[in-house]
Design an enzyme around this catalytic site. Structure first.
Site, PDB file in Angstrom:
ATOM      1  N   GLY A  79       0.774  -1.086  -0.128  1.00 37.08           N
ATOM      2  CA  GLY A  79      -0.116   0.163  -0.026  1.00 37.08           C
ATOM      3  C   GLY A  79       0.799   1.285   0.117  1.00 37.08           C
ATOM      4  CG  LEU A 132      -6.315  -2.392  -5.111  1.00 37.05           C
ATOM      5  CD1 LEU A 132      -6.362  -3.501  -6.057  1.00 37.05           C
ATOM      6  CD2 LEU A 132      -7.066  -2.910  -3.956  1.00 37.05           C
ATOM      7  CB  SER A 179      -0.461  -6.605  -1.222  1.00 34.79           C
ATOM      8  OG  SER A 179      -1.239  -5.839  -0.444  1.00 34.79           O
ATOM      9  CG  LEU A 197       4.808   2.963   5.882  1.00 29.29           C
ATOM     10  CD1 LEU A 197       5.852   4.209   5.619  1.00 29.29           C
ATOM     11  CD2 LEU A 197       5.000   2.428   7.207  1.00 29.29           C
ATOM     12  CG  ASP A 224      -9.096   2.128   4.017  1.00 28.23           C
ATOM     13  OD1 ASP A 224      -9.622   2.934   4.940  1.00 28.23           O
ATOM     14  OD2 ASP A 224      -9.563   2.004   2.865  1.00 28.23           O
ATOM     15  CD  GLU A 238       3.799  11.155  -0.491  1.00 33.38           C
ATOM     16  OE1 GLU A 238       3.736  10.044  -0.030  1.00 33.38           O
ATOM     17  OE2 GLU A 238       4.556  11.233  -1.490  1.00 33.38           O
ATOM     18  CD  GLU A 239      -2.688   9.436   4.668  1.00 37.43           C
ATOM     19  OE1 GLU A 239      -3.573   9.840   5.341  1.00 37.43           O
ATOM     20  OE2 GLU A 239      -2.791   9.599   3.589  1.00 37.43           O
TER      21      GLU A 239
END
Lengths: 261, 428
Positions: A81, A105, A138, A157, A160, A236-237
């Site tokens: 992810g 994904l 994955s 990291l 969701d 970024e998150e």
């Protein structure tokens, strides 16, 4: 921005060497991991064309040497992810000889990471040759990409959170999926997880804690591990959470051999 | 190609009839729909199942049945979310497990201490059959999840004959080999290997442990019309047998007949395979030293007899085959019919003059005779009802396809489906 699409490729990929712009790669924040996949999946790890991902590390095949591929390097890190690829870009200079792959994904996001890596390679010759990305699910297809014991690090990291209990089976860390992650990891390999959602942090930690093939990495070790700092700063998150002054919850575990008492 | 079938499939869901034979050929069981039919071969009489002690009887399609290796226990499970465990000496139900999801496969561990069952969401659960001091089964022990295939239908689950491994196959082309731990209630976390190579759903698994080989082998059948031979310890594909092509079944390129069942004698000397299109059984030869598979013989039967399930006792005297469907469109509410064919001649006469010369038994030569056929088939003259058999075969093909094959949508169709998503509709 003036777009000169000389290559006729993706709009964000106008000029070579220019970093792609995220605004051209808008995607949904979520994707359903349960749905049947309609993108090509390698039948087995041997079926993955890693030379295509890491041309620098795979010298052009010498036709008179049949067994040349036997020594080809293997991917050692997987960022599951990977989102927009911040971690890969951060890790690449730290481990220049280690091949790493991001798995994502959402296809537009994957396209972005692809273009980002190509742009980075163009503007920094010889660098960023060790990172790449695949579009895949994955949760369904990890064993199609990696052999037993192939990976030394896996990253999850800011996954969701899937708050509803009904959707917990969509979480990327679960007791069942940890079996598969343990299978593709070498003994001693390390799995890194981080989230800004406390509930999910507790969930991931308890899944790992209860799994017989994983063992917590000690605090001292975490402090000396250069990778740990990247978990919250590189993506970024993570930056978004830091900007908003949010808390993060890490769980870092080591793959251990099973000892049946 | 199939544009609007998607929504109507569940209406006509049809499951194949199943057969299982006691390892010592003491009894034989057939499951069709929600019915379990058992014939006692030793006592030469039909068996009436005693369900009273163990909760409700099956009320929906049975998806899997199995005997444990020593034959003392039998398990059945299916769409009614029940797993029933039976003692085979009295045919009384010793345990009924209520599950949350429909069950697609069931297996009994080699020591007979545990029953595992798999649901349509890819989880494998385990119940302990442990007994207390007086020998009463512990009724309150709940099933625990021990392993999972991520949200994929598990199509087949088998223990290796040495009890060390549990093999599970799914519709996402995967076969997973997991070490079966000494204390399985804590889960089976250590994956020995993945056997990857099938290009469609995997439909069936069978182990073979030839006496002259150090390690065992796994055989698998698939919707890709192949049977594959695996070194399952290392997850290595050893050979692929294109059943459809080799046995001359493919008439046109478009329809590759799926392999529906595979069954092996324990030493692998006999490997029998059924497909969706062959009216009979294919026998394979496996040279375990050379690690190669080949078609030995194609045995054909009556034109409309396409067996759906195979069984072999460990004595390898007879190969039992059954054909039938859980719903028979033409016959309304009448009794579900199955059709049985038994082949003999697999005895190990070491003369080797005729390595395989099996014969299909006539109805009057069948062990148990008419009594057995009446019990297991539901009628004596099934073979004459060609129409019924043909309809069953066709319904099964469609149903299997709908359940296990990934739907392929054109780009436009996919976009159309996306735009009809519920969350989008609300915004408008």
């Amino acid at each position: 921005m003036s777009k000169d699409n000389n290559s006729g490729a993706h709009p964000g990929n106008g000029q070579s060497g220019r970093l792609p712009r995220k605004r051209f790669y808008r995607a949904r924040a979520h994707s359903n991991p349960l749905s049947d996949s309609h993108f090509p999946i390698p039948l087995s790890p041997a079926d993955v064309d890693y030379a295509h991902h890491f041309p620098h590390f795979f010298a052009p095949a010498e036709p008179d040497r049949g067994n040349g591929m036997a020594l080809s390097p293997k991917v050692r890190f997987a960022d599951v992810g990977c989102g927009f690829g911040g971690l890969l870009v951060g890790l690449s200079p730290l481990f220049p000889d280690t091949l790493m792959i991001g798995m994502e994904l959402r296809d537009k996001v994957t396209e972005y990471v692809k273009d980002r890596i190509l742009a980075l390679r163009d503007s920094n010759p010889g660098k960023y040759e060790n990172i790449s990305v695949v579009r895949t699910n994955s949760m369904k297809y990890i064993p199609n990409y990696f052999e037993k014991g192939q990976l030394s690090k896996m990253f999850f990291l800011f996954p969701d959170p899937h708050f509803k209990e009904k959707n917990h089976r969509r979480r990327v860390i679960s007791p069942q999926l940890l079996d598969e992650y343990a299978y593709v990891m070498e003994i001693g390999g390390v799995i890194y997880t981080i989230t800004d959602v406390e509930e999910l942090g507790d969930w991931m930690r308890s899944c790992l804690e209860e799994h017989p093939l994983f063992e917590a990495v000690s605090e001292e070790e975490l402090e000396t591990d250069p990778v740990v700092k990247l978990l919250s700063s590189a993506t970024e998150e993570g930056q978004k959470v830091a900007r908003n002054g949010g808390q993060t919850f890490k769980a870092v575990y080591r793959r251990v051999a099973l000892h049946e008492e | 190609m199939e544009e609007d079938e998607g929504e109507t499939v569940s209406v006509s869901e049809v499951a194949p009839a199943l057969i299982a034979v006691h390892p010592l050929e003491n009894s034989v069981a057939v499951a069709v729909g929600s019915e379990l039919r058992v014939f006692d071969l030793k006592g030469d009489c039909p068996v009436s199942m005693l369900a009273d002690s163990g909760g409700p009887s099956h009320s929906d399609t049975i998806r899997d049945i199995t005997f444990c290796p020593n034959g003392s226990l039998f398990a059945s499970a299916g769409d009614d979310k029940l797993v029933k465990i039976w003692r085979t000496d009295t045919w009384s139900c010793v345990r009924t497990v209520f599950t949350e999801k429909r069950v697609s496969a069931v297996a009994i561990s080699c020591d007979g201490l545990y029953v595992t069952f798999a649901d349509k969401f890819g989880l494998v659960w385990l119940v302990s059959l442990g007994e207390d001091v007086e020998g009463h089964a512990l009724v309150d022990n709940k099933p625990v999840p021990i392993l999972g295939h991520y949200c994929s239908i598990i199509t087949s689950m088998k223990f290796s004959p040495d009890g060390r491994f549990i093999a599970t196959a799914d519709r996402d082309f995967k076969i997973r080999i997991t070490l079966f731990p000494k204390r399985p209630l804590k889960g089976a976390h250590e994956i020995q290997s993945f056997c990857l190579g099938h290009t469609d759903y995997v439909s069936c698994l069978a182990f073979a442990y030839p006496s002259d080989q150090i390690q065992g082998f796994l055989l698998s059948g698939s919707g890709d019309s192949t049977v594959r031979l695996w070194n399952f310890i290392d997850g290595i594909l050893l050979d692929t047998c294109e059943i459809g092509a080799k046995a001359g079944l493919i008439k046109s390129e478009e329809s590759k007949p799926a392999v529906t069942d595979i069954c092996t004698s324990q030493d692998g000397s006999l490997i029998a395979v059924t497909t969706q299109s062959l009216n009979g059984v294919i026998l394979l030869n496996c040279d375990f030293s050379a690690k190669s598979l080949s078609v030995a013989q194609v045995i054909t039967m009556e034109k409309s007899y396409i067996p759906t399930s195979l069984a072999l006792s460990s004595s390898t005297e007879c190969l039992w085959t059954v054909m039938g469907a859980s719903k028979q469109p033409s016959s309304g509410n009448a009794q579900l019919l199955t059709c049985l064919r038994i082949m003999s001649g697999f005895g190990k006469d070491s003369s080797d003059a005729h390595p395989h010369d099996p014969v299909v038994l006539q109805d009057n030569e069948v062990p148990g005779g008419e009594k057995l056929l009446l019990k297991l088939q539901g009628s004596l003259d099934v073979a004459e009802k060609e129409e019924v058999l043909r309809a069953a075969a066709a319904a099964l093909r469609v149903s299997m396809h709908n359940m296990l094959i990934k739907k392929q949508y054109s780009v436009e169709k996919r976009e159309a489906r996306k735009s009809s998503r519920n969350d989008k509709k609300l915004k408008k």
